[in-house]
Design a protein around this motif. Structure first.
Motif, PDB file in Angstrom:
ATOM      1  N   TYR A   4     -10.734  -0.976  -2.755  1.00 28.68           N
ATOM      2  CA  TYR A   4     -10.208  -0.869  -1.356  1.00 28.68           C
ATOM      3  C   TYR A   4     -10.964  -1.312  -0.094  1.00 28.68           C
ATOM      4  O   TYR A   4     -10.967  -1.494   1.331  1.00 28.68           O
ATOM      5  CB  TYR A   4     -10.010   0.953  -1.159  1.00 28.68           C
ATOM      6  N   ALA A  17     -12.124  -4.305   1.070  1.00 32.51           N
ATOM      7  CA  ALA A  17     -10.919  -5.069   1.580  1.00 32.51           C
ATOM      8  C   ALA A  17     -10.950  -4.948   3.094  1.00 32.51           C
ATOM      9  O   ALA A  17     -10.485  -5.544   3.919  1.00 32.51           O
ATOM     10  CB  ALA A  17      -9.858  -5.053   0.956  1.00 32.51           C
ATOM     11  N   GLU A  69      -6.142  -3.736   8.609  1.00 36.02           N
ATOM     12  CA  GLU A  69      -4.857  -3.852   8.716  1.00 36.02           C
ATOM     13  C   GLU A  69      -4.036  -4.930   7.388  1.00 36.02           C
ATOM     14  O   GLU A  69      -2.890  -3.851   7.354  1.00 36.02           O
ATOM     15  CB  GLU A  69      -4.617  -4.793   9.761  1.00 36.02           C
ATOM     16  N   MET A  70      -5.428  -5.761   7.352  1.00 33.26           N
ATOM     17  CA  MET A  70      -3.905  -6.280   6.316  1.00 33.26           C
ATOM     18  C   MET A  70      -3.869  -5.343   4.777  1.00 33.26           C
ATOM     19  O   MET A  70      -3.705  -5.013   3.533  1.00 33.26           O
ATOM     20  CB  MET A  70      -4.895  -7.358   5.633  1.00 33.26           C
ATOM     21  N   ALA A  71      -5.525  -4.608   4.774  1.00 27.56           N
ATOM     22  CA  ALA A  71      -5.043  -3.968   3.433  1.00 27.56           C
ATOM     23  C   ALA A  71      -4.642  -2.703   3.295  1.00 27.56           C
ATOM     24  O   ALA A  71      -3.704  -2.146   2.538  1.00 27.56           O
ATOM     25  CB  ALA A  71      -6.963  -2.370   3.099  1.00 27.56           C
ATOM     26  N   GLN A  72      -4.298  -2.129   4.882  1.00 31.12           N
ATOM     27  CA  GLN A  72      -2.789  -1.162   5.220  1.00 31.12           C
ATOM     28  C   GLN A  72      -1.784  -1.750   4.908  1.00 31.12           C
ATOM     29  O   GLN A  72      -0.790  -1.138   4.165  1.00 31.12           O
ATOM     30  CB  GLN A  72      -3.629  -1.011   6.285  1.00 31.12           C
ATOM     31  N   ALA A  73      -1.579  -2.925   5.263  1.00 30.42           N
ATOM     32  CA  ALA A  73      -0.334  -3.348   5.156  1.00 30.42           C
ATOM     33  C   ALA A  73      -0.113  -3.283   3.422  1.00 30.42           C
ATOM     34  O   ALA A  73       1.039  -3.940   3.012  1.00 30.42           O
ATOM     35  CB  ALA A  73       0.129  -5.056   5.433  1.00 30.42           C
ATOM     36  N   LEU A  74      -1.062  -3.694   2.769  1.00 33.22           N
ATOM     37  CA  LEU A  74      -0.510  -4.170   0.854  1.00 33.22           C
ATOM     38  C   LEU A  74      -0.678  -2.461   0.441  1.00 33.22           C
ATOM     39  O   LEU A  74      -0.942  -2.428  -0.784  1.00 33.22           O
ATOM     40  CB  LEU A  74      -1.969  -4.928   0.423  1.00 33.22           C
ATOM     41  N   GLY A  75      -0.580  -1.264   0.893  1.00 34.10           N
ATOM     42  CA  GLY A  75      -0.886  -0.394   0.343  1.00 34.10           C
ATOM     43  C   GLY A  75      -1.717   0.892   0.178  1.00 34.10           C
ATOM     44  O   GLY A  75      -2.057   1.594  -0.162  1.00 34.10           O
ATOM     45  N   VAL A  76      -2.649   0.296   0.966  1.00 38.16           N
ATOM     46  CA  VAL A  76      -4.227   0.928   0.966  1.00 38.16           C
ATOM     47  C   VAL A  76      -4.328   1.817   2.042  1.00 38.16           C
ATOM     48  O   VAL A  76      -3.963   1.382   2.661  1.00 38.16           O
ATOM     49  CB  VAL A  76      -5.200  -0.047   0.763  1.00 38.16           C
ATOM     50  N   ASN A  77      -4.530   2.710   1.272  1.00 35.65           N
ATOM     51  CA  ASN A  77      -4.691   3.818   2.929  1.00 35.65           C
ATOM     52  C   ASN A  77      -6.110   3.807   3.069  1.00 35.65           C
ATOM     53  O   ASN A  77      -7.291   4.211   2.340  1.00 35.65           O
ATOM     54  CB  ASN A  77      -4.179   5.439   1.643  1.00 35.65           C
ATOM     55  N   HIS A  99      -7.816   4.906   6.005  1.00 38.39           N
ATOM     56  CA  HIS A  99      -8.398   6.090   6.160  1.00 38.39           C
ATOM     57  C   HIS A  99      -9.177   6.166   5.137  1.00 38.39           C
ATOM     58  O   HIS A  99      -9.834   7.210   5.367  1.00 38.39           O
ATOM     59  CB  HIS A  99      -7.601   6.821   6.976  1.00 38.39           C
TER      60      HIS A  99
END
Ligand SMILES: Nc1ncnc2c1ncn2[C@@H]1O[C@H](COP(=O)(O)OP(=O)(O)OP(=O)(O)O)[C@@H](O)[C@H]1O
Ligand SMILES: Nc1ncnc2c1ncn2[C@@H]1O[C@H](COP(=O)(O)OP(=O)(O)OP(=O)(O)O)[C@@H](O)[C@H]1O
Ligand SMILES: [Mg+2]
Ligand SMILES: [Mg+2]
Lengths: 335, 451, 232, 278, 390
Positions: free
Chosen positions: A203, A206, A212-220, A222
């Motif tokens: 995580y 990535a 941004e992309m990682a978040q958009a893939l559902g990765v938290n 933060h």
């Protein structure tokens, strides 16, 4: 630098099996320390790309906190076993406190900077280190603990078995070194498990490339960053706690500065983002340190700063020959 | 070994104040008074914050005690950076305190400002030899600056023995490393079974000075130096160095370290069958060494245990319990009640610095730096903790010579436990080395100063 | 009524520039909706707004019956909204496999998902251990789509999936998207107008940050007067 | 082949085990517009990288012809090939992100000539580069955006700027890597016009997946497949080549009816974008 | 009362110049030269070693201006050697290899007996009594000696009235007497100003634009025809030159140097602080950053004539002795929390700057004043150091 004659001397000297064994053993113990002081940094730097300049100060804080636990309770745990057990308690305490601190630091200070160039994270931790150092100094002065000199009370809590030199097959083996090697293995294994058994490693890698992309893939992202930063700081503190027992380092404010550059060197030489690289680099630096120290103490080279010089020579040499570090990814700064 | 005042013929009695030839009393001071009047501005530079502020504070306290003793008043307390004044008849002493933070850079700035902005008549100070050297080289010894600088407690012998720093204007009342070495080395050579010595020192001015001086003295006394190694401050790999000493068949080791390195050294030293001798240091270092010894030898610490572990003898430049004379008694009382501690290593020298300044002002009748310097040249200082007339500024290098004692460490006695924060302290002197034997003689090859 | 995704009069800004000037649109469960319009009219921004990557300053975004306006992007993503961005956005230092793995929600059934991705794009299988940054542009596009597939999303926001793909691969993509469309909804931005019309059930036409036209794709061709006007 | 400007001989690139470009011998005439097509991963971009020196060939050579005859470019650095007159645009947008659109082009123009070495002169002393930049921005349709920061452009606009930067410095050969990707239908026409326009006085080598663009522009088509040049010839010939059909086009038919009435067998769906408009 | 002293300003000048040289390479090409202290140290040591007669072929009386030039040229050579190796790397790796070089020099100069008796303590000018003069070499009348103690004093201006005997000229007749501090201030300031204009000029030249292009996107810069390696080497050499000049000015004024205040990597760290506070990627910014840093430092020390004496005089005995908690008085609190704690507050302030004023003083000011340049600078800072990601 070394004249030819003494080169021969050196060779002969190291051919002596007992010397060689001692140097190798010293080297392993040192390597173990280098890996430990770099472990927290390699998590934070290698994964998140945050070059944590506060690493040194955090190590020093870990050393003092660990020392505090030991000094406060060591009297009640006098035996070898008691003290070693207490030491593990100290490690847990330090880890917990510093992980919490690291997490808080990430949330409040580092997080607002992720969408800025990495330089700003470096700068921030640089500022944090100034603050932490002064605060630590204030606290120590308040409690009348000499900050610039080794905190001996903490060293006095070493159990006998660790302070003594033991005779193993005719070799003098320092208990502390054995302890350091064992603990080094434990911590290395711990970090390894953290990286392989959790998805945080993935995580974060990535997330630090494209949050941004990682978040958009559902990765938290933060949360992952907070956890990793916290754990990195926690490990850094644990390394400090161990250093507090070693008179070569010991709890002092200067510990921060002493630790910082070697830790950088180990991480860079190993290659960013690879823990395996860090371990190997730690071994390399530790062994070279032991060898060059021996070169000086056996008077083959009359230059006391030889080990220090060599650390940086290793850094420069590695970057010249293998720019990405021993195990680093190949393309540096590629798009 | 000799004790006391040394012999009169050796002493240069060219001091402007009369009557001190034969160790007379303190009454001389008022007699020679040439009725000075005006203000003497003294710039005092010491570490007053940070880890080593105790070095600076004890130096200041010693200095203030010296002034108080001479002006017959109570010493100033609660000293901070800034200006304080002391009235002394027609003379006003204006003391400007600056914090050097134990840094040569800060010291240089402080000295420059004192000279340039505050227009001081005299500079006094620096605990670190690097700082004192820096101040001498970049401020005092530059063209256009003609005021004296009394260095101290910075102890590197070089400051008054090396052509790069020593000058007409650079004085030092405090004892230096060469004095440690000459007295300690001579005693060890003559009174103990030591044959072969290994020298270790921190790789900067102080450590180098210790090692160089011991080497000279020991060699002159027929002791073989089997090895010599300089290491960075805070060094910890003594294992290897001691192995080297063993390989070289050394039977004793001299450490030229301060509190930053000494604990590591002592910890390792305890594991080797080798005598450790050298110099006593301040309370901080004694506390540290005491702690190490307690850790190693177990509680309670006893004099026997310490002796058996082959630690000592150590020289001491000064400790409160090494001298019994009226001035010292008064000094210890005054100091203890004002500052809550017994006078430590540096205080006798800084007391003497103040004492000699006062004496110079009275003797010359001037408050100008240049006159004060002239007056201090070769002066025998009347009032000092080591007794009356116990310090004399040598003409050839402006270093004050004084007696040094040799003692073994002992556990701190109950009498002093309240005011001495270390578990060990210097014991009864086993020898006193007279002042004419402690300093580097003018014709010694190691004396690079010829004023 | 029960729209899967609904944007209600959203206004979105980049700094001070007002990009979406009141966009309303919706996607129903099972539907494939195309969003078309010229360069720079705000199509990508609309998708970013839905995902809360660029949250709207005004208006609401509802997903699956919940108001997600202002939520964290990863929450929205976890709720089942996937994104296949226009410029691929590879994690270029990660391997192909790792790129896809990141997209697997909660890391469950990684192997199964990888298999599925490689089924959709057999070409990727041989590159699985290679760093995504070293792939050709088209290969990267495949990885990007594969990432969208393995997330098991209810809704996929797809931004120009055919860009840079060889005609043959475009076919693969179309098939893959069709497969997704069978059990998820799609909101598709596509320059390839025929492809868009082929895949979508309905379309929205955007201009200057507003939806100017919407209709079913039945019988629509780019020759339509109205559409021509906005596309040119 | 009389006035070739660029030619390669047996050009090969291995990446570890993969051969991305495999013994390609290819020539480009000074006045032609040649399209290089091939499936994804065929090695087109890699081939470009070899030509411009961003990658060093494993084998083979690259040569460039100017007034003084042939020069060996093999293994030269990108800036050297660029100065020689070989410019490229990138498939993945690659600009100076935080400077203005104008400065993007201006700085590219400045790279030609020796102005850069004159560090004591002000940029203002070289107005010719600003003029050149303005002209180019006009040509690529970005004049109105000249003062915008490059990274704030929309995707399509960035593609246009990409082309603008490549045009700066008036190269002899333009290597364009998917210039029309992500450009909307209308703008595609503009881009096509622009390329046609520059092709009159530049040699152009064009990688493009949009077959309409290719058929529209190309005087010649070269097809790469798994690193090898499998066809090279006039457009119609190449289009009808079986191997090409098999390897790449998968049934592309420029005359096929446009969207809306595709048969669902995929052939329509894989059709070109904007086909109906063109 | 809160104005910095002249001495402080001189420090600001020479260190500011060093920070500018650091920013020149780091802020404009995006290559963080973390070992920049190598150049500063080189210049600093060079001047003193020559003055002490320890540099072959150069007499200890060599004019200071010549020394500055030679130090700069030496740094150019060193920059080219270092750069040849370091510019094969980017990002963190570049920063680290330069740091490595600087630390090697640091260790070396801390241990090399040749430089002085106690190399760790540093060295001072010993072999030269006349101080260092800035001006036209070999023309005495056009030289002014700098240094707080040896520095020249100067009476400036003309008493036209007295000279010409025309009383009417007296309104335009002024004389100003300057002490050594002021003379040093103007002379060091002059050199720094000249260097500033030189750097400013270079940044606004085509070469400077090429540097920025490299920062923005080096790959593309190369592809449009820039020999980026040469541009980087050139920029590094120029910045090394000014870095060494700054070091030379430092020792010329201070007449002493130690490894800690020259070669040590934290010296470069201070330059970084100055650059960030002042504005990264603005030539003058670092100077203001340093001024801010020093000013705050002075403000928070008792000696500085800043806050503490002010508080003491304003609060009065009563307040000072008020007990806050547990016998802890206000005076003690001031002592503990303020005196000498500048480091703490600079750290805090720095953190706040990084968080909330990322463009630094100058950058923010410019952005506030508007104009396209400002916008570009602010943006440039944001997008900087692209190669930094893994
Ligand atoms: N980060 C940004 N900051 C400022 N403006 C932006 C930013 N990103 C996009 N814009 C502007 O917003 C507008 C809409 O951009 P958007 O990317 O949504 O367009 P689009 O319809 O997706 O176009 P394309 O087909 O070219 O991808 C454009 O004018 C663009 O210049
Ligand atoms: N740096 C690299 N390291 C390893 N493999 C690479 C590298 N660059 C390219 N490749 C591989 O070489 C092959 C050719 O890639 P290239 O980018 O040239 O394809 P392309 O023809 O441009 O494809 P597309 O149309 O998809 O852009 C691909 O399989 C790609 O994965
Ligand atoms: Mg878009
Ligand atoms: Mg490609």
């Amino acid at each position: 630098m070394i004249p030819l004659v003494s080169l021969v001397d050196a060779l002969l000297h190291f051919l002596d099996p007992s010397v060689l064994a001692r140097v190798l053993f010293d080297g392993l113990a040192k390597a173990s320390l280098y890996v430990m002081i770099a472990a927290g940094l390699t998590l934070i730097f290698g994964l998140m790309g945050v070059l944590n300049f506060a690493h040194g100060s955090l190590t020093a804080i870990g050393a003092y906190l660990g020392g505090l636990v030991m000094v406060t309770f060591a009297a009640s745990a006098t035996g070898n076993v008691g003290r070693i057990a207490l030491f593990f308690v100290a490690i847990v305490v330090v880890f917990a406190l510093l992980t919490a601190f690291g997490g808080a630091m990430e949330v409040t200070l580092i997080r607002p900077l992720y969408d800025r160039p990495p330089l700003y994270q470096i700068l921030l931790t640089f500022g944090v280190t100034l603050v932490l150092e002064e605060l630590l100094r204030m606290v120590l002065l308040f409690y009348d603990i000499q900050p610039s000199t080794d905190w001996l009370a903490a060293q006095g809590t070493r159990p006998d078995i660790i302070s003594k030199t033991h005779d193993v097959f005719g070799l003098g083996v320092e208990g502390l070194e054995v302890f350091q090697i064992l603990l080094g293995i434990v911590i290395t294994a711990g970090v390894w498990l953290f990286l392989t058994r959790t998805r945080y490693g993935l995580y974060i890698r990535a997330g630090s490339e494209d949050g941004e992309m990682a978040q958009a893939l559902g990765v938290n992202v933060h949360q992952a960053f907070t956890v990793v930063f916290g754990v990195g700081v926690g490990i850094t503190g644990v390394a400090g706690a161990l250093l507090m027992w070693d008179s070569a380092w010991a709890a002092s404010i200067d510990l921060g500065a002493e630790v910082l550059l070697p830790a950088f060197v180990v991480v860079i030489v190993g290659g960013l983002g690879t823990f395996r690289g860090t371990v190997v680099a730690g071994l390399l630096v530790g062994l070279v340190d032991a060898f060059t120290t021996e070169l000086f103490t056996s008077d083959i080279v009359g230059f006391s700063a030889l080990p220090e010089l060599f650390i940086f020579l290793i850094l420069v040499g590695t970057l010249v020959l293998r720019p990405q570090g021993l195990f680093g990814v190949e393309e540096v700064g590629g798009h | 070994t000799s004790g006391g005042d040394g012999n009169g013929t050796e002493t240069q009695n060219t001091a402007t104040d009369g009557g001190t030839t034969n160790g007379g009393g303190q009454q001389t001071t008022t007699q020679a008074d040439v009725s000075a009047s005006g203000t003497v501005k003294v710039g005092i530079m010491q570490p007053m914050s940070g880890d080593l502020q105790y070095y600076g504070m004890q130096s200041i306290w010693g200095f203030l005690s010296g002034l108080a003793y001479r002006t017959d008043s109570d010493p100033l307390t609660d000293v901070q950076t800034g200006t304080r004044t002391i009235d002394d008849g027609d003379v006003t002493w204006e003391l400007i305190f600056k914090d050097t933070q134990f840094s040569a850079d800060v010291a240089q700035t402080a000295a420059t400002d004192l000279v340039q902005q505050d227009g001081v008549d005299v500079l006094f100070g620096c605990s670190s030899s690097g700082s004192a050297t820096r101040v001498a080289q970049t401020v005092v010894n530059t063209s256009g600056v003609d005021i004296p600088f009394i260095a101290g407690p910075a102890a590197s012998a070089d400051i008054t023995a090396n052509g790069e720093t020593c000058s007409d204007q650079v004085f030092r009342a405090n004892e230096n490393t060469a004095m440690d070495a000459r007295s300690g080395g001579t005693y060890a050579a003559q009174e103990t079974d030591i044959q072969r010595v290994f020298l270790m020192g921190a790789d900067y001015s102080f450590g180098r000075a210790v090692v160089n001086n011991y080497r000279t003295v020991l060699e002159n006394n027929g002791i073989e130096i089997v090895g010599e190694r300089f290491v960075p401050q805070g060094y910890s790999e003594f294992e290897g160095l001691f192995e080297a000493a063993v390989d070289a068949n050394a039977d004793a080791v001299v450490p030229g370290f301060t509190v930053a390195t000494l604990p590591n050294f002592m910890t390792t030293a305890a594991g080797y069958d080798m005598r450790v001798f050298g110099g006593f240091a301040t309370e901080i270092t004694n506390a540290v060494v005491g702690q190490v010894l307690t850790n190693l030898l177990g509680e309670p610490l006893t004099a026997e245990k310490i002796r058996d572990s082959r630690i000592g003898p150590f020289t001491t430049r000064y400790h409160w319990n090494q001298y019994s004379n009226d001035i010292n008694t008064a000094f210890v009382d005054m100091y203890t009640s004002a500052y809550g501690k017994v006078p430590d290593l540096f205080t006798s020298g800084t007391f003497t610095a103040a004492s000699s300044l006062h004496q110079a002002v009275q003797a010359s009748g001037s408050t100008e730096g240049i006159d004060i310097a002239g007056s201090m040249r070769g002066m025998t200082v009347a009032d000092t903790p080591k007794g009356a007339d116990a310090y004399t500024y040598q003409e050839y290098n402006n270093q004050a010579r004084s007696e040094v004692t040799v003692a073994y460490p002992v556990p701190t006695s109950d009498e002093w436990a309240d005011n001495w924060g270390a578990s060990i302290m210097p014991g009864e002197p086993v020898a006193r080395v007279g002042k004419d034997q402690t300093t580097i003689p003018a014709d010694d090859p190691g004396m690079g100063c010829d004023l | 009524m029960s729209h899967l995704l609904e944007l209600d009069d959203v206004h979105t800004y980049y700094g001070e520039s007002h990009i979406l000037e009141g966009v309303s649109l919706h996607v129903d469960p099972g539907e494939t909706v195309a969003l078309v319009g010229r360069n720079g009219v705000g199509k990508t921004t609309t998708l970013r707004t839905a995902l809360q990557l660029t949250p709207p300053r005004d208006g609401t975004v509802t997903f699956d019956g919940e108001d997600v306006t202002g939520r964290q992007t990863h929450d929205v993503a976890q709720a089942g909204m996937g994104w296949i961005p226009e410029d691929r956005r590879m994690f270029s230092q990660l391997t192909v496999e790792e790129n896809i793995e990141v997209a697997v929600k909660d890391g469950e059934g990684v192997v199964r998902h990888l298999d599925r991705a490689f089924e959709a794009f057999p070409d990727l299988r041989e590159f699985r251990q290679r760093k995504a940054g070293n792939l050709s542009g088209g290969q990267q596009q495949m990885v990007a789509i594969a990432r969208g597939l393995v997330g098991e999303n209810e809704l996929l926001l797809v931004d120009e999936p055919s860009e840079g793909l060889a005609p043959q691969i475009v076919e693969d993509v179309a098939n893959a998207l069709r497969a997704v469309a069978s059990d998820a909804s799609l909101l598709l931005v596509e320059q390839n107008f025929p492809l868009a019309m082929d895949l979508a059930d309905r379309f929205y036409l955007m201009d200057h940050g507003e939806v100017v036209h919407s209709d079913t794709t039945e019988g629509v061709s780019a020759d339509d007067e109205e559409i021509r006007r906005y596309l040119t | 082949m009389a006035d070739q400007v660029l030619r390669t001989d047996g050009l090969t690139k291995h990446f570890g085990g993969i051969t991305a470009v495999d013994g390609v011998s290819f020539g480009l005439d000074s006045d032609e517009c040649c399209a290089l097509i091939g499936p994804n991963g065929a090695g087109k971009t890699t081939f470009f990288n070899l030509l411009t020196g961003e990658l060093e060939p494993s084998e083979g050579s690259v040569e460039f012809h100017d007034d003084d005859g042939w020069h060996d470019l093999t293994g030269l650095a990108p800036h050297e090939t660029a100065s020689a007159g070989l410019h490229r645009s990138y498939q993945i947008t690659n600009l100076f992100p935080t400077t203005t659109v104008r400065e993007n082009v201006r700085v590219a123009a400045q790279a030609h000539g020796d102005a850069t070495t004159r560090f004591w002169r002000n940029v203002g002393a070289f107005p010719e580069y600003v003029d050149e930049a303005e002209t180019i921005l006009e040509r690529v349709g970005l004049a109105a955006k000249a003062d915008d920061i490059a990274q704030n452009l929309s995707h399509g606009e960035k593609r246009q700027l990409e082309l603008g930067v490549a045009l700066a410095g008036d190269p002899d050969v333009l290597l364009l890597d998917e210039p029309a990707a992500g450009v909307s239908s209308e703008s595609v026409d503009e881009v096509v016009d622009l390329i046609r326009n520059v092709a009159t006085d530049h040699a152009v080598l064009l990688v493009e997946h949009n077959m309409d663009v290719v058929m529209d522009l190309a005087d010649r088509i070269a097809v790469l497949h798994q690193g090898e040049l499998i066809a090279d010839g006039p457009p119609t010939e190449v289009r009808d080549d079986d191997a090409v059909q098999e390897a790449y086009l998968g049934g592309y038919d420029p005359d096929a009816p446009t969207a809306g009435d595709d048969s669902g067998d995929g052939s329509g769906a894989t059709g070109e974008d904007g086909g109906g408009v063109a | 009362m809160f104005l910095p002293r002249v001495q402080t300003m001189i420090t600001v000048f020479y260190f500011g110049l060093f920070a500018m040289s650091f920013d020149f390479i780091s802020g404009y090409t995006g290559y963080l030269s973390f070992g920049h202290s190598a150049f500063y140290g080189l210049g600093a040591y060079f001047v003193i070693l020559v003055a002490n007669g320890k540099v072959p072929l150069l007499g200890n009386g060599t004019p200071f201006m010549v020394l500055l030039l030679l130090a700069g040229l030496l740094a150019v050579v060193m920059a080219l050697l270092m750069g040849a190796v370091a510019f094969r790397l980017t990002g963190v790796y570049f920063a680290m290899i330069t740091l490595g070089f600087a630390q090697i020099l640091y260790v070396f100069f801390s241990n090399w007996d040749y430089v002085g008796a106690n190399p760790r303590d540093g060295i001072a000018v010993l072999g030269r009594q006349d101080g260092f003069a800035i001006g036209v070499p070999y023309v005495d009348s056009l030289n002014m000696t700098i240094g707080q103690l040896q520095g020249d004093t100067f009476t400036w201006g003309m008493d036209f009235a007295a000279m010409t005997g025309i009383g009417a000229l007296s309104p335009i007749s002024h004389t100003i007497a300057l002490g050594p501090g002021e003379v040093s201030y103007y002379m060091v300031g002059l050199v720094v100003l000249v260097c500033y204009f030189a750097m400013q000029r270079i940044i606004h030249s085509p070469f400077g634009r090429a540097m920025i292009a490299i920062r923005e996107n080096e790959e593309r810069a190369r592809a449009v025809g820039y020999d980026t390696f040469r541009v980087k080497m050139g920029a590094f050499a120029i910045s090394g030159f000014f870095g060494a000049v700054a070091g030379g000015l430092f020792t010329g004024y201070r007449t002493s140097v130690a490894p800690e205040n020259s070669f040590y990597f934290l010296t470069a760290g201070d330059a970084l602080l100055a650059s960030i506070i002042g504005g990264f990627g603005t030539v003058a910014g670092p100077l203001f950053g340093r001024l801010f840093h020093e000013g705050l430092h002075e403000f928070l020390t008792k000696e500085g004539g800043g806050l503490l004496p002010y508080l003491r005089s304003q609060l009065g005995e009563g307040t000072l002795n008020t007990v806050i908690i547990d016998g802890f008085t206000v005076a003690e609190a001031i002592e503990v929390f303020l005196n000498g704690r500048a480091g703490l507050y600079i750290g805090l302030l720095f953190v706040l700057f990084v968080l909330y004023v990322p463009n630094g003083l100058l950058g923010t000011l410019r952005a506030y004043l508007g104009g396209t340049v400002a916008g570009q600078v602010a943006q440039a800072v944001k997008g900087r150091v692209r190669g930094w990601k893994l």
